[in-house]
Design an enzyme around this catalytic site. Structure first.
Site, PDB file in Angstrom:
ATOM      1  N   ILE A 114       1.134  -1.299   0.257  1.00  0.00           N
ATOM      2  CA  ILE A 114       0.245  -0.401   0.109  1.00  0.00           C
ATOM      3  C   ILE A 114       1.244   1.471   0.302  1.00  0.00           C
ATOM      4  O   ILE A 114       1.566   1.749   0.822  1.00  0.00           O
ATOM      5  CB  ILE A 114      -0.981   0.055   1.114  1.00  0.00           C
ATOM      6  CG1 ILE A 114      -1.870  -1.036   1.588  1.00  0.00           C
ATOM      7  CG2 ILE A 114      -1.480   1.135   1.146  1.00  0.00           C
ATOM      8  CD1 ILE A 114      -2.901  -1.283   2.858  1.00  0.00           C
ATOM      9  N   GLY A 147       1.675   5.032   0.599  1.00  0.00           N
ATOM     10  CA  GLY A 147       0.573   6.282   1.527  1.00  0.00           C
ATOM     11  C   GLY A 147      -0.037   5.407   2.272  1.00  0.00           C
ATOM     12  O   GLY A 147      -1.118   6.305   2.817  1.00  0.00           O
ATOM     13  N   ALA A 148       0.889   4.662   3.286  1.00  0.00           N
ATOM     14  CA  ALA A 148      -0.011   3.482   4.095  1.00  0.00           C
ATOM     15  C   ALA A 148       0.453   4.643   5.800  1.00  0.00           C
ATOM     16  O   ALA A 148      -0.339   4.179   6.069  1.00  0.00           O
ATOM     17  CB  ALA A 148       0.532   2.412   3.734  1.00  0.00           C
ATOM     18  N   TYR A 205      -5.025  18.473  -9.954  1.00  0.00           N
ATOM     19  CA  TYR A 205      -5.910  17.373  -9.030  1.00  0.00           C
ATOM     20  C   TYR A 205      -6.954  16.517 -10.020  1.00  0.00           C
ATOM     21  O   TYR A 205      -6.893  15.577  -9.786  1.00  0.00           O
ATOM     22  CB  TYR A 205      -6.020  17.433  -7.623  1.00  0.00           C
ATOM     23  CG  TYR A 205      -6.829  16.557  -7.307  1.00  0.00           C
ATOM     24  CD1 TYR A 205      -5.295  15.737  -5.965  1.00  0.00           C
ATOM     25  CD2 TYR A 205      -8.151  16.337  -6.409  1.00  0.00           C
ATOM     26  CE1 TYR A 205      -6.225  14.484  -5.313  1.00  0.00           C
ATOM     27  CE2 TYR A 205      -8.722  15.270  -5.162  1.00  0.00           C
ATOM     28  CZ  TYR A 205      -7.113  14.454  -4.950  1.00  0.00           C
ATOM     29  OH  TYR A 205      -7.715  12.974  -4.260  1.00  0.00           O
TER      30      TYR A 205
END
Length: 282
Positions: free
Chosen positions: A8, A10-11, A166
């Site tokens: 994962i 950004g965990a 974004y």
């Protein structure tokens, strides 16, 4: 998820941390990736607080650097002989245009290019692991994205807008899923994207202007990170979506993407440009 291995990005906080907790509670070995060692070790301790027997690992990587992404892939393959779930979760939104060490606009580099590179570097391992899954965390913000960004990937024209950059990156996440699905045909690997909901996760607090204050004001009305992670975990682990690929999910149900996100031509154009920029995926 017993005997399965998940990675994962950004965990170490928010959605990624809650996804790690949920998958670990189902018996998976979960490798958490983040930039900061201190935050990473705190995340491991937090998961173990509620899942005492959790099988966890930490691998550091800065997704603004393609060199760091390559090292993450190398480190992972050196240590693990299988990968059942790659959860491309990390995300960035900023107010002012910033450039990465590789010369790329930071939002596009972090939210799309890093995950494009990481996925392609780990693709052989995913294929050799059987019915594995690639899960891409996108957003309903993709509806703000425009295909014009394909001719301005580095957001250099017309003045910089953090929300537009974004939205474009989240559109890229879905187009990447679309392009990857086509390339995975004939294998047991599936890929899907999702909108987690509007989540109170600390996301956006690294921005410097009005957006940061809007996030703080809206926080009481947002989903918890635990609730926001449910669709990610569903796509990573549920037998209900075994064999399902190339779809976009909201609240664990198939949803319709924007018209721009349904373009096979745009998906191929993005894939080719991403290949040129990263050197993988040919």
């Amino acid at each position: 998820m017993q005997e399965k291995v998940c990675l994962i990005t950004g965990a170490t906080s928010g959605l990624g941390l809650e996804s790690a907790r949920a998958l670990a509670s189902q018996g998976a070995t979960v490798v958490l990736s983040g930039r900061d060692k201190g935050r990473g070790e705190a995340a491991l301790a937090e998961v173990r607080r509620t899942v005492p027997n959790a099988k966890l690992d930490l691998m550091l990587a800065d997704l603004t650097s393609l060199t760091s992404v390559r090292k993450l892939a190398e480190d992972f393959q050196r240590k693990y002989s299988r990968l059942d779930v790659l959860l491309n979760n990390a995300g960035l939104i900023i107010d002012r245009r910033k450039v990465t060490p590789d010369g790329f606009e930071a939002t596009f580099a972090t939210n799309h290019l890093a995950h494009f590179l990481l996925t392609n570097l780990l693709l052989d391992l995913l294929k050799s692991s059987g019915a594995s899954r690639v899960v891409n965390v996108s957003s309903e913000a993709h509806r703000m994205g425009s295909l014009n960004f394909l001719d301005d990937l580095q957001a250099e024209r017309g003045g910089y807008s953090g929300t537009r950059a974004y939205g474009n990156s989240k559109l890229a996440n879905i187009l990447f899923t679309r392009g990857l699905k086509r390339r995975l045909e004939g294998t047991k690997v599936t890929t899907n994207s999702l909108h987690p909901g509007v989540v109170r996760s600390g996301f956006g607090l690294n921005s410097e202007g009005l957006f940061k204050h809007l996030v703080k004001l809206a926080a009481p009305f947002m989903l918890s990170a635990e609730d926001g992670a449910r669709t990610s975990v569903y796509l990573a682990a549920s037998p209900e979506v075994e064999g399902v690929s190339g779809r976009y999910f909201i609240k664990r149900k198939v949803a319709k993407e924007s018209k721009a996100a349904q373009s096979d031509e745009a998906a191929e154009k993005l894939w080719q440009k991403s290949t040129e920029l990263t050197g993988v995926g040919r």
